[in-house]
Design a protein around this motif. Structure first.
Motif, short mmCIF file in Angstrom:
data_model
loop_
_atom_site.label_atom_id
_atom_site.label_comp_id
_atom_site.label_asym_id
_atom_site.label_seq_id
_atom_site.Cartn_x
_atom_site.Cartn_y
_atom_site.Cartn_z
N GLY A 136 -12.30 1.02 6.31
CA GLY A 136 -12.85 1.32 7.50
C GLY A 136 -12.24 0.22 8.57
N LEU A 137 -12.99 0.23 9.75
CA LEU A 137 -12.07 -0.75 10.81
C LEU A 137 -12.19 -2.21 10.36
N ASP A 138 -13.07 -2.49 9.53
CA ASP A 138 -13.51 -3.94 9.11
C ASP A 138 -12.77 -4.22 7.67
N THR A 139 -12.02 -3.40 7.05
CA THR A 139 -11.31 -3.32 5.93
C THR A 139 -10.10 -4.19 6.22
N ILE A 140 -10.08 -5.49 5.92
CA ILE A 140 -9.04 -6.41 6.44
C ILE A 140 -8.01 -6.43 5.30
N ALA A 141 -6.83 -6.30 5.66
CA ALA A 141 -5.88 -6.51 4.46
C ALA A 141 -5.61 -7.65 3.94
N SER A 142 -5.22 -7.79 2.64
CA SER A 142 -4.92 -9.28 1.78
C SER A 142 -3.55 -9.00 1.27
N PHE A 143 -3.26 -10.51 0.97
CA PHE A 143 -2.02 -10.59 0.33
C PHE A 143 -2.03 -11.56 -0.79
N ASN A 144 -0.99 -11.87 -1.58
CA ASN A 144 -1.06 -12.59 -2.83
C ASN A 144 -0.06 -13.65 -2.72
N ASP A 188 5.54 -9.81 -1.22
CA ASP A 188 4.37 -10.05 -1.57
C ASP A 188 4.64 -10.69 -2.98
N TYR A 189 4.95 -11.95 -3.17
CA TYR A 189 5.27 -12.57 -4.41
C TYR A 189 4.25 -12.30 -5.48
N GLY A 190 2.92 -12.69 -5.18
CA GLY A 190 1.98 -12.55 -6.29
C GLY A 190 1.55 -11.29 -6.72
N GLU A 192 4.71 -6.79 -4.96
CA GLU A 192 4.95 -5.65 -4.12
C GLU A 192 5.50 -5.93 -2.73
N ILE A 193 6.03 -5.00 -1.98
CA ILE A 193 6.60 -5.00 -0.87
C ILE A 193 5.82 -4.35 0.17
N ARG A 194 5.39 -5.12 1.07
CA ARG A 194 4.08 -4.58 1.98
C ARG A 194 4.99 -4.27 3.46
N LYS A 195 4.23 -3.52 4.07
CA LYS A 195 4.93 -3.30 5.72
C LYS A 195 3.45 -3.31 6.57
N ILE A 196 3.99 -4.06 7.66
CA ILE A 196 2.82 -4.24 8.95
C ILE A 196 3.38 -3.42 10.27
N SER A 249 -6.63 -11.52 5.50
CA SER A 249 -8.01 -12.06 5.67
C SER A 249 -7.98 -13.52 5.06
N GLY A 250 -6.99 -13.80 4.22
CA GLY A 250 -7.01 -15.15 3.94
C GLY A 250 -7.42 -15.01 2.19
N LEU A 251 -7.90 -14.06 2.06
CA LEU A 251 -8.48 -13.77 0.79
C LEU A 251 -7.32 -13.56 -0.27
N THR A 252 -7.16 -13.75 -1.59
CA THR A 252 -5.95 -13.51 -2.23
C THR A 252 -6.38 -11.92 -2.72
#
Length: 416
Positions: A51-59, A76-78, A81-85, A367-370
């Protein structure tokens, strides 16, 4: 002072001791990602658009690139994956499924192993420095298919076509207007070029570490970690273990800025100093931007050679502010768009940052979360990322990797 391979046991022991002391002197702990997916009782690591508040995360994002349309690509090293914004703030995974490997094919079936850098050409093809695979991979703009542009499963310094070429932990990639891909081949202390047909050649440096300037065929580097190319074809190199920013122009290598001191010193070109620079970007006005992973700073080299601190206060953090009032935590990759905005892969904060030409720093994704969650780059309701408290973590990620298996190991540590 350049560091050359020395056989004196006492010097070698002192060198190892210095590296160990550097690590122990850092105020943070070991940063090396140990898994490709993050799992706990509250987060599964499964991609979702939510939903709207599902914030993307990276590692541990380490590489970043931006195309002419404003799409941002992230190594996205950890997560392997290769991500796109997208410009409207949607994060997706365009290639890789989280598993380590070197499988080619459709994006969601392909695998990577420690992607450290990305670049995009004028046709929209994305190229990846797949460091632990010793390969340069290509993601087709036409259908998202992943293929191996150059490199094989063998480690070494060998020129040739496609998989006949060998690399040793390629760390940085940059594409020019003709579709040539330049590679900072860190473990080989060399700068390589892969033309669109897949032929790889060595254009500067050789297997021996050093800081010699001059003709590209005799010049030397010491663990070149990142590079960028300008509209005129000049190549800028973050020569990490030499603490220099080098320039390759018309077949000649010179020192653009820095000298033989690991420090943060601003001022005129070779009077200035860098602290293990690891990534570079150049804008259309000729300004060169440098990330210093260890010091949490973004440095700037003006066209007249003057070096300054563009953003960051030298303290690990995630403060959005202006210039030296902002903070980062292990900035690893830097890219610049046509308007002069910088984009930073802020590795230990697991977020993507933006710096305007005026120096205003903001967090634009993560989000800052891994994790590896897709969805909105930021929360629309909150208007910002969900910042979380981080345990103290080190800024010696890249130097730590130098001593790890299959990472860029300096000549004097691996070939004595």
């Amino acid at each position: 002072m350049s560091i050359y391979p020395l056989k004196q046991p006492l010097f070698f022991a002192s060198l190892l001791l210095a590296v160990v002391c550097f690590f122990s002197a850092c105020s943070k702990k070991s940063p090396y990602p140990t898994s490709t997916k993050y799992n706990d009782s509250t987060f599964t690591g499964v991609d979702t658009t939510g939903g709207l508040d599902t914030i993307a995360s990276f590692n541990a994002p380490t590489g970043i690139a931006v195309d002419a349309a404003g799409n941002i690509y992230v190594a996205d090293y950890g997560n392997n994956e290769i991500r796109k914004i997208t410009p409207d703030g949607i994060v997706t995974t365009i290639a890789g499924n989280g598993n380590q490997g070197s499988i080619n094919g459709p994006g969601n079936l392909a695998t990577f192993n420690g992607p450290t850098s990305v670049t995009v050409d004028v046709q929209g093809n994305v190229y990846v420095a797949d460091s632990n695979n010793d390969q340069i991979r290509k993601i087709s703009a036409a259908d998202g298919t992943v293929s191996t542009l150059a490199g094989s499963d063998s480690t070494g310094l060998k020129n040739g076509v496609d998989t006949a070429a060998y690399f040793f932990s390629p760390n940085g990639v940059a594409a020019d207007a003709q579709g040539n891909v330049y590679v900072a081949d860190a473990g080989n202390n060399a700068i390589r070029m892969v033309i669109p047909t897949g032929l790889t050649t060595t254009i500067a440096g050789n297997i021996n570490p050093g800081s010699a300037n001059g003709p590209a065929t005799t010049a030397t580097f010491n663990n070149p970690a990142g590079l960028a190319v300008d509209a005129s074809g000049n190549i800028y190199v973050a020569d990490m273990l030499n603490n220099l920013i080098r320039k390759i122009s018309n077949g000649n290598v010179s020192t653009l800025a820095g000298h033989d001191t690991a420090a943060t010193i601003n001022g005129p070109d070779t009077l200035a100093a860098f602290y293990f620079p690891n990534s570079v970007a150049v804008d259309k006005s000729g300004n060169v931007y440098v990330t210093e992973y260890v010091t949490d700073l973004i440095r700037k080299i003006a066209p007249d050679g003057t070096v300054s601190t563009f953003a960051g206060n030298g303290m690990s953090g995630q403060a959005d502010s202006t210039g030296t009032a902002a903070s980062f935590n292990g900035p690893s990759g830097v890219a610049v768009d046509v308007a002069g905005n910088l984009y930073i892969a802020d590795t230990f904060n697991n977020v993507i940052r933006k710096i305007t030409p005026a120096g205003m720093v903001s967090t634009i994704a993560g989000s800052g979360l891994t994790g590896s969650r897709n969805g909105k780059a930021l929360s629309l309701r909150k208007g910002k990322a969900l910042f979380v408290a981080h345990k103290a973590r080190p800024n010696n990620f890249i130097l730590f990797n130098i001593l790890a298996k299959k990472k860029p190991v300096p000549y004097y540590l691996r070939r004595n």
